[in-house]
Design a protein around this motif. Structure first.
Motif, PDB file in Angstrom:
ATOM      1  N   UNK A 395     -19.624 -69.784  -3.190  1.00  0.00           N
ATOM      2  CA  UNK A 395     -20.806 -70.528  -2.741  1.00  0.00           C
ATOM      3  C   UNK A 395     -20.833 -71.923  -3.369  1.00  0.00           C
ATOM      4  N   UNK A 396     -20.422 -72.007  -4.619  1.00  0.00           N
ATOM      5  CA  UNK A 396     -20.379 -73.296  -5.311  1.00  0.00           C
ATOM      6  C   UNK A 396     -19.328 -74.217  -4.693  1.00  0.00           C
ATOM      7  N   UNK A 397     -18.159 -73.667  -4.375  1.00  0.00           N
ATOM      8  CA  UNK A 397     -17.128 -74.469  -3.715  1.00  0.00           C
ATOM      9  C   UNK A 397     -17.622 -74.933  -2.345  1.00  0.00           C
ATOM     10  N   UNK A 398     -18.375 -74.063  -1.673  1.00  0.00           N
ATOM     11  CA  UNK A 398     -18.910 -74.441  -0.364  1.00  0.00           C
ATOM     12  C   UNK A 398     -19.778 -75.684  -0.438  1.00  0.00           C
ATOM     13  N   UNK A 399     -20.579 -75.785  -1.490  1.00  0.00           N
ATOM     14  CA  UNK A 399     -21.393 -76.990  -1.681  1.00  0.00           C
ATOM     15  C   UNK A 399     -20.488 -78.200  -1.864  1.00  0.00           C
ATOM     16  N   UNK A 400     -19.422 -78.026  -2.655  1.00  0.00           N
ATOM     17  CA  UNK A 400     -18.505 -79.133  -2.927  1.00  0.00           C
ATOM     18  C   UNK A 400     -17.834 -79.628  -1.646  1.00  0.00           C
ATOM     19  N   UNK A 401     -17.457 -78.720  -0.776  1.00  0.00           N
ATOM     20  CA  UNK A 401     -16.834 -79.127   0.490  1.00  0.00           C
ATOM     21  C   UNK A 401     -17.804 -79.948   1.337  1.00  0.00           C
ATOM     22  N   UNK A 402     -19.070 -79.606   1.267  1.00  0.00           N
ATOM     23  CA  UNK A 402     -20.079 -80.375   2.010  1.00  0.00           C
ATOM     24  C   UNK A 402     -20.335 -81.745   1.381  1.00  0.00           C
ATOM     25  N   UNK A 403     -19.880 -81.929   0.147  1.00  0.00           N
ATOM     26  CA  UNK A 403     -20.145 -83.200  -0.533  1.00  0.00           C
ATOM     27  C   UNK A 403     -21.631 -83.368  -0.780  1.00  0.00           C
ATOM     28  N   UNK A 404     -22.113 -84.602  -0.646  1.00  0.00           N
ATOM     29  CA  UNK A 404     -23.531 -84.861  -0.887  1.00  0.00           C
ATOM     30  C   UNK A 404     -24.437 -84.051   0.010  1.00  0.00           C
ATOM     31  N   UNK A 405     -23.965 -83.760   1.224  1.00  0.00           N
ATOM     32  CA  UNK A 405     -24.783 -82.970   2.143  1.00  0.00           C
ATOM     33  C   UNK A 405     -24.967 -81.536   1.655  1.00  0.00           C
ATOM     34  N   UNK A 406     -24.042 -81.075   0.820  1.00  0.00           N
ATOM     35  CA  UNK A 406     -24.187 -79.729   0.281  1.00  0.00           C
ATOM     36  C   UNK A 406     -25.353 -79.598  -0.658  1.00  0.00           C
ATOM     37  N   UNK A 407     -25.747 -80.731  -1.240  1.00  0.00           N
ATOM     38  CA  UNK A 407     -26.867 -80.739  -2.188  1.00  0.00           C
ATOM     39  C   UNK A 407     -28.200 -80.917  -1.476  1.00  0.00           C
ATOM     40  N   UNK A 408     -28.139 -81.131  -0.169  1.00  0.00           N
ATOM     41  CA  UNK A 408     -29.339 -81.276   0.654  1.00  0.00           C
ATOM     42  C   UNK A 408     -29.678 -79.915   1.255  1.00  0.00           C
ATOM     43  N   UNK A 409     -30.877 -79.443   1.013  1.00  0.00           N
ATOM     44  CA  UNK A 409     -31.254 -78.094   1.427  1.00  0.00           C
ATOM     45  C   UNK A 409     -31.119 -77.869   2.928  1.00  0.00           C
ATOM     46  N   UNK A 410     -31.327 -78.921   3.712  1.00  0.00           N
ATOM     47  CA  UNK A 410     -31.331 -78.744   5.164  1.00  0.00           C
ATOM     48  C   UNK A 410     -29.997 -78.249   5.717  1.00  0.00           C
ATOM     49  N   UNK A 411     -28.900 -78.489   5.006  1.00  0.00           N
ATOM     50  CA  UNK A 411     -27.609 -78.024   5.521  1.00  0.00           C
ATOM     51  C   UNK A 411     -27.422 -76.523   5.326  1.00  0.00           C
ATOM     52  N   UNK A 412     -28.186 -75.909   4.425  1.00  0.00           N
ATOM     53  CA  UNK A 412     -28.092 -74.469   4.194  1.00  0.00           C
ATOM     54  C   UNK A 412     -27.028 -74.046   3.202  1.00  0.00           C
ATOM     55  N   UNK A 413     -26.157 -74.968   2.768  1.00  0.00           N
ATOM     56  CA  UNK A 413     -25.083 -74.591   1.842  1.00  0.00           C
ATOM     57  C   UNK A 413     -25.624 -74.168   0.487  1.00  0.00           C
ATOM     58  N   UNK A 414     -26.678 -74.824   0.034  1.00  0.00           N
ATOM     59  CA  UNK A 414     -27.223 -74.527  -1.291  1.00  0.00           C
ATOM     60  C   UNK A 414     -27.879 -73.151  -1.348  1.00  0.00           C
ATOM     61  N   UNK A 415     -28.396 -72.683  -0.227  1.00  0.00           N
ATOM     62  CA  UNK A 415     -29.076 -71.382  -0.238  1.00  0.00           C
ATOM     63  C   UNK A 415     -28.135 -70.267  -0.666  1.00  0.00           C
ATOM     64  N   UNK A 416     -26.887 -70.325  -0.235  1.00  0.00           N
ATOM     65  CA  UNK A 416     -25.941 -69.277  -0.619  1.00  0.00           C
ATOM     66  C   UNK A 416     -25.800 -69.215  -2.139  1.00  0.00           C
ATOM     67  N   UNK A 417     -25.696 -70.372  -2.778  1.00  0.00           N
ATOM     68  CA  UNK A 417     -25.551 -70.401  -4.232  1.00  0.00           C
ATOM     69  C   UNK A 417     -26.809 -69.892  -4.919  1.00  0.00           C
ATOM     70  N   UNK A 418     -27.968 -70.264  -4.399  1.00  0.00           N
ATOM     71  CA  UNK A 418     -29.225 -69.801  -5.010  1.00  0.00           C
ATOM     72  C   UNK A 418     -29.417 -68.298  -4.827  1.00  0.00           C
ATOM     73  N   UNK A 419     -29.094 -67.811  -3.636  1.00  0.00           N
ATOM     74  CA  UNK A 419     -29.322 -66.392  -3.340  1.00  0.00           C
ATOM     75  C   UNK A 419     -28.417 -65.471  -4.155  1.00  0.00           C
ATOM     76  N   UNK A 420     -27.158 -65.863  -4.332  1.00  0.00           N
ATOM     77  CA  UNK A 420     -26.193 -64.940  -4.937  1.00  0.00           C
ATOM     78  C   UNK A 420     -26.194 -64.998  -6.462  1.00  0.00           C
ATOM     79  N   UNK A 421     -26.792 -66.007  -7.057  1.00  0.00           N
ATOM     80  CA  UNK A 421     -26.662 -66.191  -8.510  1.00  0.00           C
ATOM     81  C   UNK A 421     -27.159 -64.987  -9.298  1.00  0.00           C
ATOM     82  N   UNK A 422     -28.213 -64.344  -8.841  1.00  0.00           N
ATOM     83  CA  UNK A 422     -28.785 -63.222  -9.587  1.00  0.00           C
ATOM     84  C   UNK A 422     -27.884 -62.000  -9.582  1.00  0.00           C
ATOM     85  N   UNK A 423     -26.951 -61.941  -8.648  1.00  0.00           N
ATOM     86  CA  UNK A 423     -26.108 -60.744  -8.533  1.00  0.00           C
ATOM     87  C   UNK A 423     -25.266 -60.513  -9.781  1.00  0.00           C
ATOM     88  N   UNK A 424     -24.959 -61.569 -10.521  1.00  0.00           N
ATOM     89  CA  UNK A 424     -24.201 -61.420 -11.762  1.00  0.00           C
ATOM     90  C   UNK A 424     -25.071 -60.908 -12.900  1.00  0.00           C
TER      91      UNK A 424
END
Length: 559
Positions: A395-424
């Motif tokens: 999920x973190x790499x996915x944000x990186x591939x999106x570049x700056x847009x990955x850090x923008x919530x509207x693209x949806x990339x950040x949600x994956x990182x936020x959702x999965x973090x608790x699983x660890x």
């Protein structure tokens, strides 16, 4: 972008990597024919793509709310839940006597991956119910089974597990929730529990809680904990939800992600409950549910990894940025973007194969296969930790591939990182999983570990000359770990676990490549040449033990 259920990838793993045919060869699972499995996975994939996936973003933007003591779930979640329940996906592996399908747990695992990839926040609800069903099947008296299991299996009622308290996190033995015998076969349960996933909802008739509590004069620690079934509504004489029990949702916790999943603070005030299992043996009963959940959480990591990869790939083939030597003119032609996509895909495949390997071992263990039981026990902490770390990493790499847009919530990339973090963190932090691996799981003198390494070393194929020496090095590292005291084992536990995951991942990739498929061979090549070498460093760290970890005082650490 639309979510694509990975039916073909899962089927490939079942057929060519984890040996699912060994499960269906047993009479116990004779009904799990190829046609049946294909039909189930295909239908589950369709529901996930058409019904569940559209709920993912809606749940993130419109979280569950507590209004006047009533939980209001995210828009459409009730419809999604009922679509899964009506298709029978709440209890694929449950006992047919109570309405389940009695199919292998491997199929449940595969379906859960797709549900989690479509909408992880919603998938948590059936996962909790599945675990409760298994705990009740093994430990509840017949009267409880007859009343509750049909309702849980159909999805009319949902289930939870209540372990954690404000003062007792991973140290479950420090809990203070109490239970007093009412003298009529019921108990009065009082106390507060936190982090209760799907502790309430507005789309099932009843919510059934499994609650850890302490009886009067019970021994201290985990040896004095009992397990109680405490329903939101007490069933009447006809088995229908009756009067409200004396429990309530105090608040919903505000989380980094999984906003669509109501995580509740639960208060029990002399709530009516029934003992499950024996007095002071509650941890044994709860571990039935927790072990189920640890595989489930491993799969959640795989779910998010696959969804994040799909999201990043779709962006990479459309986004134009910079000059490239490729023909598309989009960022997928950049070598570093290709490296990131290959890493995402390679890690996801290895984590999926490991989870399905564990599920197959669990199924074989139910047939009386002792070796499979030992394999399942050893694989559980590795699969949970590696699967969830993979979800976070991908999920973190996915944000990186999106570049700056990955850090923008509207693209949806950040949600994956936020959702999965608790699983660890939940179902035992990954550090606890690693300590379990080098502690309890090596109490057999390393037999289970060596059996897995025997399998890896005996495998042939074009990558054997690379994988076999690494497996031998891991064998030597395991022998070194066995010679350490427990504190030193714990100091190197996490890198040891991850080294094992690296070697097993290479083994799975090599098996996939042996089919002759060009794409599978390319992924194996990537994993074995670029990721497997990391195991050398991990093993070196593991052998360091706890050396140097306590050299600084707390004050010196703060300086």
């Amino acid at each position: 972008m639309p979510y694509r259920a990975p039916v073909s990838d899962i089927t490939f793993c079942l057929d060519h990597v984890v040996g699912f045919d060994r499960v269906t060869a047993h009479d116990r699972f004779a009904e799990a024919t190829g046609d049946v499995v294909t039909a189930i996975l295909t239908e589950a994939g369709r529901i996930c793509e058409d019904v569940i996936a559209p709920l993912n973003r809606a749940g993130d933007l419109h979280p569950a709310k507590l209004e006047n003591g009533v939980v209001r779930t995210s828009p459409g979640y009730g419809d999604g839940y009922h679509a899964l329940a009506e298709a029978g996906f709440m209890a694929i592996s449950a006992d047919p006597e109570y309405g389940g399908l009695g199919l292998p747990h491997t199929i449940t695992t595969a379906v859960n991956e797709m549900i989690g990839g479509a909408c992880l926040a919603l998938e948590l609800s059936p996962l909790m119910t599945q675990g409760q069903i298994e705990a009740l099947e093994h430990h509840a008296p017949d009267a409880i089974k007859d009343l509750y299991l049909p309702k849980l299996t159909s999805g009319e009622w949902s289930g939870t597990m209540n372990l954690t308290e404000p003062q007792a996190g991973s140290d479950v033995g420090a809990l203070t929730t109490k239970a007093v015998d009412n003298g009529d076969g019921t108990y009065a349960v009082s106390g507060q529990k936190i982090y209760i996933s799907w502790g309430d909802n507005d789309f099932t008739e009843n919510v059934v809680h499994l609650v850890l509590a302490r009886l009067p004069d019970a021994p201290a620690g985990t040896k004095g904990i009992s397990l109680f079934l405490v329903p939101k509504k007490i069933p009447d004489a006809d088995g229908n939800p009756g009067v409200a029990n004396s429990l309530k949702v105090v608040s919903l916790e505000h989380k980094l992600g999984l906003h669509g999943s109501p995580t509740c603070v639960m208060q029990y005030d002399n709530a009516t409950g029934w003992l499950i299992g024996q007095e002071n043996k509650g941890m044994a009963a709860m571990f039935t549910m927790m072990n189920n959940a640890r595989l489930g959480v491993a799969v959640q990591g795989v779910s998010v990894a696959d969804a994040a990869y799909q999201h990043a790939l779709a962006y990479a083939v459309e986004r134009k940025q910079g000059r490239t030597k490729g023909e598309t003119g989009t960022i997928i032609d950049h070598a570093d973007v290709r490296r990131m996509l290959m890493e995402m895909k390679a890690e996801t495949f290895a984590a999926r194969a490991m989870a399905l390997d564990l599920a197959v071992a669990i199924d074989l263990a139910t047939t009386g296969d002792g070796a499979a039981d030992a394999r399942a026990a050893f694989l559980t902490p590795i699969a949970k930790a590696y699967g969830t770390e993979t979800g976070i990493k991908v999920a973190n790499i996915g944000i990186q591939i999106h570049g700056g847009m990955g850090y923008i919530e509207e693209t949806g990339a950040a949600q994956y990182a936020r959702d999965v973090r608790v699983a660890a963190i939940y179902e035992g932090t990954n550090g606890i999983q690693a300590m379990d691996l080098v502690g309890r799981k090596l109490m057999d003198g390393g037999d289970a570990a060596f059996a897995l390494l025997d399998e890896v070393e005996a495998a042939g194929g074009e990558f054997a000359d690379v994988i076999r020496p690494m497996a031998k090095a891991l064998r030597k590292t395991t022998e070194d770990i066995l010679a350490l005291d427990m504190e030193d084992r714990f100091g190197g536990a996490v890198p040891y676990l991850m080294a094992f995951a690296r070697v097993l991942g290479a083994h799975y990739h090599a098996k996939a490549a042996a089919t002759g498929d060009k794409a599978r061979k390319a992924m194996a090549q990537y994993h074995i040449t670029r990721l497997l070498p990391e195991a050398h460093a991990m093993m070196a760290q593991a052998r360091c033990g706890s050396a140097g970890l306590h050299d600084l005082t707390p004050d010196e650490l703060a300086a």
